[in-house]
Design a protein around this motif. Structure first.
Motif, PDB file in Angstrom:
ATOM      1  N   LYS A  16      -9.600 -12.131 -10.184  1.00  0.00           N
ATOM      2  CA  LYS A  16      -8.691 -13.241  -9.938  1.00  0.00           C
ATOM      3  C   LYS A  16      -7.288 -12.706  -9.680  1.00  0.00           C
ATOM      4  CE  LYS A  16     -11.121 -16.956 -12.268  1.00  0.00           C
ATOM      5  NZ  LYS A  16     -11.038 -18.057 -13.268  1.00  0.00           N
ATOM      6  N   TYR A  17      -6.623 -13.301  -8.686  1.00  0.00           N
ATOM      7  CA  TYR A  17      -5.354 -12.756  -8.196  1.00  0.00           C
ATOM      8  C   TYR A  17      -4.307 -12.628  -9.295  1.00  0.00           C
ATOM      9  CZ  TYR A  17      -3.268 -17.419  -8.257  1.00  0.00           C
ATOM     10  OH  TYR A  17      -2.767 -18.625  -8.653  1.00  0.00           O
ATOM     11  N   ASP A  18      -4.304 -13.571 -10.261  1.00  0.00           N
ATOM     12  CA  ASP A  18      -3.251 -13.527 -11.274  1.00  0.00           C
ATOM     13  C   ASP A  18      -3.433 -12.386 -12.259  1.00  0.00           C
ATOM     14  OD1 ASP A  18      -5.497 -14.627 -12.403  1.00  0.00           O
ATOM     15  OD2 ASP A  18      -4.497 -16.387 -13.243  1.00  0.00           O
ATOM     16  N   ARG A  19      -4.570 -11.705 -12.214  1.00  0.00           N
ATOM     17  CA  ARG A  19      -4.788 -10.561 -13.098  1.00  0.00           C
ATOM     18  C   ARG A  19      -4.211  -9.273 -12.525  1.00  0.00           C
ATOM     19  NH1 ARG A  19     -11.011 -10.281 -14.253  1.00  0.00           N
ATOM     20  NH2 ARG A  19     -10.323  -8.254 -15.028  1.00  0.00           N
ATOM     21  N   ILE A  20      -3.954  -9.245 -11.204  1.00  0.00           N
ATOM     22  CA  ILE A  20      -3.485  -8.002 -10.586  1.00  0.00           C
ATOM     23  C   ILE A  20      -2.195  -8.151  -9.801  1.00  0.00           C
ATOM     24  CG2 ILE A  20      -5.829  -7.085 -10.396  1.00  0.00           C
ATOM     25  CD1 ILE A  20      -5.664  -7.771  -7.389  1.00  0.00           C
ATOM     26  N   ALA A  21      -1.742  -9.390  -9.574  1.00  0.00           N
ATOM     27  CA  ALA A  21      -0.590  -9.608  -8.696  1.00  0.00           C
ATOM     28  C   ALA A  21       0.611  -8.769  -9.096  1.00  0.00           C
ATOM     29  CB  ALA A  21      -0.222 -11.090  -8.681  1.00  0.00           C
ATOM     30  N   GLY A  22       0.887  -8.680 -10.393  1.00  0.00           N
ATOM     31  CA  GLY A  22       2.062  -7.948 -10.839  1.00  0.00           C
ATOM     32  C   GLY A  22       1.873  -6.449 -10.931  1.00  0.00           C
ATOM     33  N   SER A  23       0.639  -5.975 -10.716  1.00  0.00           N
ATOM     34  CA  SER A  23       0.345  -4.546 -10.876  1.00  0.00           C
ATOM     35  C   SER A  23       0.227  -3.792  -9.554  1.00  0.00           C
ATOM     36  CB  SER A  23      -0.965  -4.375 -11.662  1.00  0.00           C
ATOM     37  OG  SER A  23      -0.898  -5.026 -12.913  1.00  0.00           O
ATOM     38  N   LEU A  24       0.211  -4.514  -8.436  1.00  0.00           N
ATOM     39  CA  LEU A  24       0.027  -3.855  -7.144  1.00  0.00           C
ATOM     40  C   LEU A  24       1.203  -2.941  -6.818  1.00  0.00           C
ATOM     41  CD1 LEU A  24      -1.291  -6.823  -4.964  1.00  0.00           C
ATOM     42  CD2 LEU A  24      -2.630  -4.979  -5.981  1.00  0.00           C
ATOM     43  N   LEU A  48      -4.644 -10.841  -1.713  1.00  0.00           N
ATOM     44  CA  LEU A  48      -5.722 -10.216  -0.946  1.00  0.00           C
ATOM     45  C   LEU A  48      -5.153  -9.433   0.228  1.00  0.00           C
ATOM     46  CD1 LEU A  48      -8.675  -9.699  -0.288  1.00  0.00           C
ATOM     47  CD2 LEU A  48      -8.732 -11.915   0.895  1.00  0.00           C
ATOM     48  N   TYR A  49      -4.214 -10.026   0.967  1.00  0.00           N
ATOM     49  CA  TYR A  49      -3.617  -9.334   2.107  1.00  0.00           C
ATOM     50  C   TYR A  49      -2.927  -8.042   1.655  1.00  0.00           C
ATOM     51  CZ  TYR A  49      -0.441  -8.187   5.907  1.00  0.00           C
ATOM     52  OH  TYR A  49       0.241  -7.506   6.892  1.00  0.00           O
ATOM     53  N   LEU A  50      -2.088  -8.127   0.632  1.00  0.00           N
ATOM     54  CA  LEU A  50      -1.367  -6.948   0.154  1.00  0.00           C
ATOM     55  C   LEU A  50      -2.329  -5.882  -0.357  1.00  0.00           C
ATOM     56  CD1 LEU A  50       1.525  -8.765  -1.731  1.00  0.00           C
ATOM     57  CD2 LEU A  50       1.748  -7.468   0.404  1.00  0.00           C
ATOM     58  N   SER A  51      -3.337  -6.305  -1.110  1.00  0.00           N
ATOM     59  CA  SER A  51      -4.314  -5.356  -1.647  1.00  0.00           C
ATOM     60  C   SER A  51      -5.064  -4.650  -0.540  1.00  0.00           C
ATOM     61  CB  SER A  51      -5.306  -6.089  -2.558  1.00  0.00           C
ATOM     62  OG  SER A  51      -4.660  -6.684  -3.657  1.00  0.00           O
ATOM     63  N   GLU A 102      -6.847  14.922  18.673  1.00  0.00           N
ATOM     64  CA  GLU A 102      -8.084  14.739  19.425  1.00  0.00           C
ATOM     65  C   GLU A 102      -9.247  15.343  18.658  1.00  0.00           C
ATOM     66  OE1 GLU A 102      -8.514  13.034  22.085  1.00  0.00           O
ATOM     67  OE2 GLU A 102      -6.417  12.635  22.585  1.00  0.00           O
ATOM     68  N   PRO A 103     -10.298  14.592  18.464  1.00  0.00           N
ATOM     69  CA  PRO A 103     -10.459  13.167  18.782  1.00  0.00           C
ATOM     70  C   PRO A 103      -9.742  12.295  17.754  1.00  0.00           C
ATOM     71  CG  PRO A 103     -12.407  13.966  17.692  1.00  0.00           C
ATOM     72  CD  PRO A 103     -11.498  15.169  17.862  1.00  0.00           C
ATOM     73  N   PRO A 104      -9.400  11.065  18.145  1.00  0.00           N
ATOM     74  CA  PRO A 104      -8.645  10.199  17.239  1.00  0.00           C
ATOM     75  C   PRO A 104      -9.523   9.642  16.125  1.00  0.00           C
ATOM     76  CG  PRO A 104      -9.211   9.019  19.232  1.00  0.00           C
ATOM     77  CD  PRO A 104      -9.668  10.434  19.439  1.00  0.00           C
ATOM     78  N   LEU A 105      -8.872   9.190  15.091  1.00  0.00           N
ATOM     79  CA  LEU A 105      -9.537   8.497  13.994  1.00  0.00           C
ATOM     80  C   LEU A 105      -9.449   6.998  14.268  1.00  0.00           C
ATOM     81  CD1 LEU A 105     -10.768   8.949  11.121  1.00  0.00           C
ATOM     82  CD2 LEU A 105      -8.475   8.515  10.238  1.00  0.00           C
ATOM     83  N   HIS A 106     -10.575   6.318  14.199  1.00  0.00           N
ATOM     84  CA  HIS A 106     -10.599   4.876  14.445  1.00  0.00           C
ATOM     85  C   HIS A 106     -10.889   4.132  13.149  1.00  0.00           C
ATOM     86  CE1 HIS A 106     -10.615   5.170  18.918  1.00  0.00           C
ATOM     87  NE2 HIS A 106     -11.166   6.338  18.657  1.00  0.00           N
ATOM     88  N   PHE A 107     -10.369   2.911  13.035  1.00  0.00           N
ATOM     89  CA  PHE A 107     -10.579   2.127  11.827  1.00  0.00           C
ATOM     90  C   PHE A 107     -10.609   0.647  12.155  1.00  0.00           C
ATOM     91  CE2 PHE A 107      -6.035   1.830  12.305  1.00  0.00           C
ATOM     92  CZ  PHE A 107      -5.727   0.561  11.819  1.00  0.00           C
ATOM     93  N   SER A 108     -11.087  -0.128  11.205  1.00  0.00           N
ATOM     94  CA  SER A 108     -11.059  -1.587  11.313  1.00  0.00           C
ATOM     95  C   SER A 108     -10.972  -2.159   9.911  1.00  0.00           C
ATOM     96  CB  SER A 108     -12.316  -2.105  12.029  1.00  0.00           C
ATOM     97  OG  SER A 108     -12.272  -3.519  12.194  1.00  0.00           O
ATOM     98  N   LEU A 109     -10.313  -3.295   9.777  1.00  0.00           N
ATOM     99  CA  LEU A 109     -10.107  -3.942   8.483  1.00  0.00           C
ATOM    100  C   LEU A 109     -10.416  -5.420   8.600  1.00  0.00           C
ATOM    101  CD1 LEU A 109      -8.912  -4.113   5.547  1.00  0.00           C
ATOM    102  CD2 LEU A 109      -6.676  -4.478   6.636  1.00  0.00           C
ATOM    103  N   SER A 110     -11.093  -5.961   7.579  1.00  0.00           N
ATOM    104  CA  SER A 110     -11.343  -7.398   7.497  1.00  0.00           C
ATOM    105  C   SER A 110     -11.270  -7.812   6.042  1.00  0.00           C
ATOM    106  CB  SER A 110     -12.731  -7.724   8.076  1.00  0.00           C
ATOM    107  OG  SER A 110     -13.017  -9.117   7.979  1.00  0.00           O
ATOM    108  N   HIS A 111     -10.804  -9.040   5.770  1.00  0.00           N
ATOM    109  CA  HIS A 111     -10.785  -9.514   4.392  1.00  0.00           C
ATOM    110  C   HIS A 111     -11.011 -11.022   4.358  1.00  0.00           C
ATOM    111  CE1 HIS A 111      -6.520 -10.474   5.277  1.00  0.00           C
ATOM    112  NE2 HIS A 111      -6.401  -9.214   5.657  1.00  0.00           N
ATOM    113  N   SER A 112     -11.691 -11.464   3.304  1.00  0.00           N
ATOM    114  CA  SER A 112     -12.031 -12.877   3.169  1.00  0.00           C
ATOM    115  C   SER A 112     -12.364 -13.189   1.716  1.00  0.00           C
ATOM    116  CB  SER A 112     -13.247 -13.213   4.054  1.00  0.00           C
ATOM    117  OG  SER A 112     -13.723 -14.529   3.821  1.00  0.00           O
ATOM    118  N   SER A 113     -11.688 -14.174   1.159  1.00  0.00           N
ATOM    119  CA  SER A 113     -12.038 -14.727  -0.157  1.00  0.00           C
ATOM    120  C   SER A 113     -12.286 -13.663  -1.216  1.00  0.00           C
ATOM    121  CB  SER A 113     -13.271 -15.635  -0.030  1.00  0.00           C
ATOM    122  OG  SER A 113     -13.025 -16.701   0.849  1.00  0.00           O
ATOM    123  N   GLY A 114     -11.304 -12.808  -1.438  1.00  0.00           N
ATOM    124  CA  GLY A 114     -11.384 -11.840  -2.513  1.00  0.00           C
ATOM    125  C   GLY A 114     -12.094 -10.549  -2.202  1.00  0.00           C
TER     126      GLY A 114
END
Length: 257
Positions: A16-24, A48-51, A102-114
């Motif tokens: 739950k967000y209120d358990r970690i919000a102040g610790s990030l 969630l976005y910040l984490s 070369e070669p480059p490092l590729h990445f992708s990020l997705s987040h949803s509901s925790g």
């Protein structure tokens, strides 16, 4: 890791967000990231976005051999119009002891509901994670799918359709993110249903286990054998002094396609 068929997937589940919000530990984020995180109306979405972005910086820094604050992001050209809104990418680092340009490092990020999902590979990659859709959401959004995907869903028992839609949709979003178009490309154009032989040519599509309440998928450029591992990030990866270490719990799996 480029060209070796390796796909590293990192899974982050938040309490739950209120358990970690102040610790990030926000110190490694850019001003733009901190500003966007503060702009969310719902505190849970902000956390969630910040984490997710703290975790992304630390994961990428561990591959590049640099400090998370020194990871610089930019947008590749859009494959459709050439504008600077294509795949997100990281500026290559060229110095002794770190990943070469070369070669480059590729990445992708997705987040949803925790939950946040990250993919790292040596070729273009897209990932998507979504909360299991409600029946009414699946029914309305299915109208945007490929004709044959809609037919597959219609053939399922009514109670199974939300799950079927969730699997198709996450594959589709992962693929479109891998392309660099996102939903700027019509979702109805590409088939990402259950017939693997009809999926987009030149790409490997994988379903990713993301827990009992989420669907996940990854799309990797290329059709050779793929070694994919799912690594769970512990919460201390987000805190001051935290390091990226895999918590090989029940989510850690590997698969090949």
């Amino acid at each position: 890791m480029a060209g070796d068929g390796r796909l590293d997937l990192w899974l982050l589940r938040l309490p739950k967000y209120d358990r970690i919000a102040g610790s990030l530990d926000r110190s490694e984020l850019s001003d733009a990231e901190r500003g966007r995180g503060a702009a969310f109306l719902r505190p849970a979405d902000s956390v969630l976005y910040l984490s997710a972005h703290i975790a992304l910086r630390r994961v990428l820094a561990s591959y590049l051999g640099i400090h998370p604050r020194d990871v610089v992001f930019f947008r590749e050209p859009c494959p459709g119009c050439g504008g600077a809104h294509g795949r997100p990418a990281v500026r290559p680092v060229a110095s002794p002891g770190v990943l070469s340009a070369e070669p480059p490092l590729h990445f992708s990020l997705s987040h949803s509901s925790g939950v946040a999902l990250m993919g790292v590979a040596g070729v273009p990659v897209g990932v998507d994670v979504e909360r299991h859709p409600r029946e009414e959401t699946a029914e309305v959004c299915a109208r945007a799918l490929h004709t044959d995907e809609r037919a597959e869903l219609a053939a399922l028992p009514r109670e199974a359709r939300p799950d079927g839609f969730g699997r198709i949709w996450t594959r589709k979003e992962a693929y479109l993110k891998g392309l660099g178009t996102g939903l700027g490309r019509e979702p109805s154009l590409d088939y990402l249903g259950s017939d693997t032989g009809r999926r987009p040519e030149g790409w490997t599509i994988l379903d990713v286990p993301c827990g009992p309440r989420h669907h996940g998928a990854a799309a990797l450029l290329g059709t050779g054998p793929v070694s994919a591992s799912v690594r769970r990030l512990p919460m201390n990866s987000l805190l001051l002094g935290g390091a990226v270490e895999s918590d090989d719990g029940p989510d850690a799996q590997s698969s090949a396609a």
